[in-house]
Design a protein around this motif. Structure first.
Motif, PDB file in Angstrom:
ATOM      1  N   LEU A  20       0.809  -1.214   0.000  1.00 39.62           N
ATOM      2  CA  LEU A  20       0.000   0.000   0.000  1.00 39.62           C
ATOM      3  C   LEU A  20       0.844   1.266   0.000  1.00 39.62           C
ATOM      4  O   LEU A  20       0.353   2.346   0.291  1.00 39.62           O
ATOM      5  N   ASP A 100     -13.721  -6.381  -2.168  1.00 36.14           N
ATOM      6  CA  ASP A 100     -12.343  -6.176  -1.728  1.00 36.14           C
ATOM      7  C   ASP A 100     -12.227  -4.772  -1.149  1.00 36.14           C
ATOM      8  O   ASP A 100     -12.390  -3.781  -1.878  1.00 36.14           O
ATOM      9  N   ARG A 102      -9.835  -3.001  -0.481  1.00 40.90           N
ATOM     10  CA  ARG A 102      -8.804  -2.177  -1.103  1.00 40.90           C
ATOM     11  C   ARG A 102      -9.363  -1.323  -2.227  1.00 40.90           C
ATOM     12  O   ARG A 102      -8.861  -0.233  -2.504  1.00 40.90           O
ATOM     13  N   ARG A 103     -10.409  -1.803  -2.879  1.00 43.65           N
ATOM     14  CA  ARG A 103     -11.047  -0.985  -3.915  1.00 43.65           C
ATOM     15  C   ARG A 103     -11.751   0.215  -3.286  1.00 43.65           C
ATOM     16  O   ARG A 103     -11.821   1.292  -3.894  1.00 43.65           O
ATOM     17  N   GLU A 106      -9.276   2.978  -2.530  1.00 37.96           N
ATOM     18  CA  GLU A 106      -8.809   3.687  -3.727  1.00 37.96           C
ATOM     19  C   GLU A 106      -9.774   4.784  -4.175  1.00 37.96           C
ATOM     20  O   GLU A 106      -9.429   5.606  -5.025  1.00 37.96           O
ATOM     21  N   TRP A 128      -4.603  -0.075   6.721  1.00 37.68           N
ATOM     22  CA  TRP A 128      -4.706   0.221   5.290  1.00 37.68           C
ATOM     23  C   TRP A 128      -5.562   1.468   5.050  1.00 37.68           C
ATOM     24  O   TRP A 128      -5.233   2.304   4.207  1.00 37.68           O
ATOM     25  N   TYR A 450      -1.503 -10.477   3.475  1.00 39.53           N
ATOM     26  CA  TYR A 450      -2.302  -9.818   4.511  1.00 39.53           C
ATOM     27  C   TYR A 450      -1.476  -9.682   5.796  1.00 39.53           C
ATOM     28  O   TYR A 450      -1.746 -10.347   6.798  1.00 39.53           O
TER      29      TYR A 450
END
Length: 456
Positions: A20, A100, A102-103, A106, A128, A450
């Motif tokens: 990240l 997810d 992480r999307r 973003e 994160w 992870y």
């Protein structure tokens, strides 16, 4: 304290931090200053169970706090349609979906998010999110283990993010009133606090390992936990009762009452010792795959001699005290005692049978207040949103540091339980005294990618 800081901040960045790195470097570039009239965009990550409550509470605050739920994120796509409909029915919005997280990080339009994932995802998800410039509301316990909780604090401070832990009692007016009553010395010096978690639970059964159902992204569900084959009795909700993903009822319902107990003792530090013992009663391994105890007693001692006791009863039981407390707290002072059941409390002087003080019916507060009146309502979520607009972590009723100290209590109690011995804890170092075996249980093995990094 210098030695402690060196201990908790040493070593190199782990693979998750590297993954990240680009995201964290860009956090400041799209982090915006939130004005009072700016609409705040939220995402809810983990939308089963408690996640549904997050959705409902944020929906309640749409008008008064000018917020909108932009995205619902869950690794189980089977949950999406129902929860999108819930938001649409409540406030007329139709949020997007993702599996997810992480999307979600973003998305530059998302200002803040809440985590109602299983415990083993709390820390890495929060780290994160902070690296991505997002503010975070994270469920209790703050972390799955002690090491990861410390990393959450470091991430919140490094990236200057607002991180609130879901100890809702911190925003309930009557509970705040009871804590002030204690701290003002109305039952003398409070030398002992007791937390109660009496939740009878029957066996949830056993099943064979199998293939994950269609729509469940199982590797993402496991995330930081060690790999294991899919088993429905170790998955949704049942994850609470397995060490790799949960912390038992002492670390499930228990953290709320641990927090109130520590709050009443006015202790902003770790205890110096812990002893915890218990077992699984009323069911056999042939009936249930549960690993965590359903009956557990934990005793902590602080440097000044003050005691915190905690009792978990997972079978049939009566309540305690005149209020028949099953989920609550009791406090003992040199001049009397106080009973707290939910948001109802009574204080007794010495051996008198009638209370000399008690909670009052709370009057509704104005919508702009940091503290609303109704227990179990949106007050804690409102406080989180208000603190984001204030830009001050001091505005939070339960900043990550506060939530971490309370979450660490059941975590080290479970280490004592699993090792079957009392332990001495060195709070300045966040290590056990001369016990490398216990120290290894303050964290867990990594499962790339992870990984909770040493340096956030």
């Amino acid at each position: 304290m210098t030695e402690r800081r060196e201990f908790i901040k040493k070593s190199l960045m782990g693979s998750a931090g590297v993954a990240l790195a680009g995201m964290s470097m860009s956090a400041k570039s799209y982090g915006k200053i939130m004005g009072a009239n700016d609409r705040m965009h939220l995402a809810v990550i983990g939308i089963r169970g408690q996640g549904t409550n997050h959705i409902n509470q944020f929906c309640k605050l749409k008008e008064s706090r000018n917020v909108v739920i932009k995205t619902l994120c869950d690794v189980d796509e089977n949950t999406w349609a129902e929860k999108v409909k819930l938001v649409n029915d409540r406030v007329g919005d139709k949020p997007g979906t993702a599996y997810d997280m992480r999307r979600v990080f973003e998305d530059p339009e998302v200002d803040a998010l809440s985590f109602a994932t299983p415990n083993h995802w709390h820390a890495l998800g929060t780290i994160w999110a902070c690296q991505a410039g997002k503010h975070v509301y994270v469920e209790k316990p703050a972390s799955h283990n002690v090491f990861e909780g410390r990393k959450m604090i470091e991430a919140a401070r490094k990236y200057d993010r607002i991180v609130q832990v879901g100890f809702q009692n911190r925003s309930i007016k009557n509970v705040m009133e009871a804590m002030k009553f204690l701290h003002d010395g109305n039952i003398g010096e409070v030398y002992m606090a007791k937390g109660l978690c009496y939740k009878p639970r029957n066996s949830f059964g056993i099943s064979r390992d199998s293939t994950p159902p269609e729509g469940l992204h199982y590797d993402l569900w496991l995330g930081p936990a060690p790999y294991r084959a899919y088993n429905e009795k170790k998955g949704h909700y049942n994850w609470h009762w397995h060490w790799d993903t949960g912390n038992g009822d002492t670390g499930n319902q228990g953290p709320h009452q641990f927090d109130v107990a520590r709050w009443g003792l006015n202790k902003n530090e770790h205890p110096v010792s812990v002893y915890s013992s218990g077992d699984i009663y009323g069911m056999t391994p042939q009936q249930c795959s549960q690993e965590t105890p359903n009956t557990q007693t934990s005793i902590f001692k602080y440097d000044d001699g003050k005691i915190l006791e905690f009792e978990t009863r997972g079978r049939y039981t009566h309540g305690e005290s005149s209020l028949d407390i099953k989920i609550g707290n009791m406090f003992y002072g040199t001049d009397g005692y106080l009973e707290l059941n939910g948001s109802t409390w009574k204080a007794f002087r010495q051996d008198e049978k009638e209370p000399f003080a008690s909670s009052q019916q709370a009057a509704p507060q104005e919508s702009g207040s940091n503290v609303l009146a109704a227990p179990g309502g949106a007050e804690h979520y409102a406080n989180f949103l208000d603190a984001i607009r204030d830009g001050k972590k001091e505005s939070l009723n339960c900043d990550i540091m506060e939530g971490y100290y309370s979450s660490a209590l059941p975590l080290i109690a479970n280490i004592s339980y699993r090792l079957e011995r009392g332990l001495k804890f060195m709070g300045d170092y966040e290590k056990f005294a001369n016990d490398t075996e216990a120290d290894t249980m303050l964290t867990r093995p990594s499962r790339p990618p992870y990984v909770v990094p040493e340096q956030v």
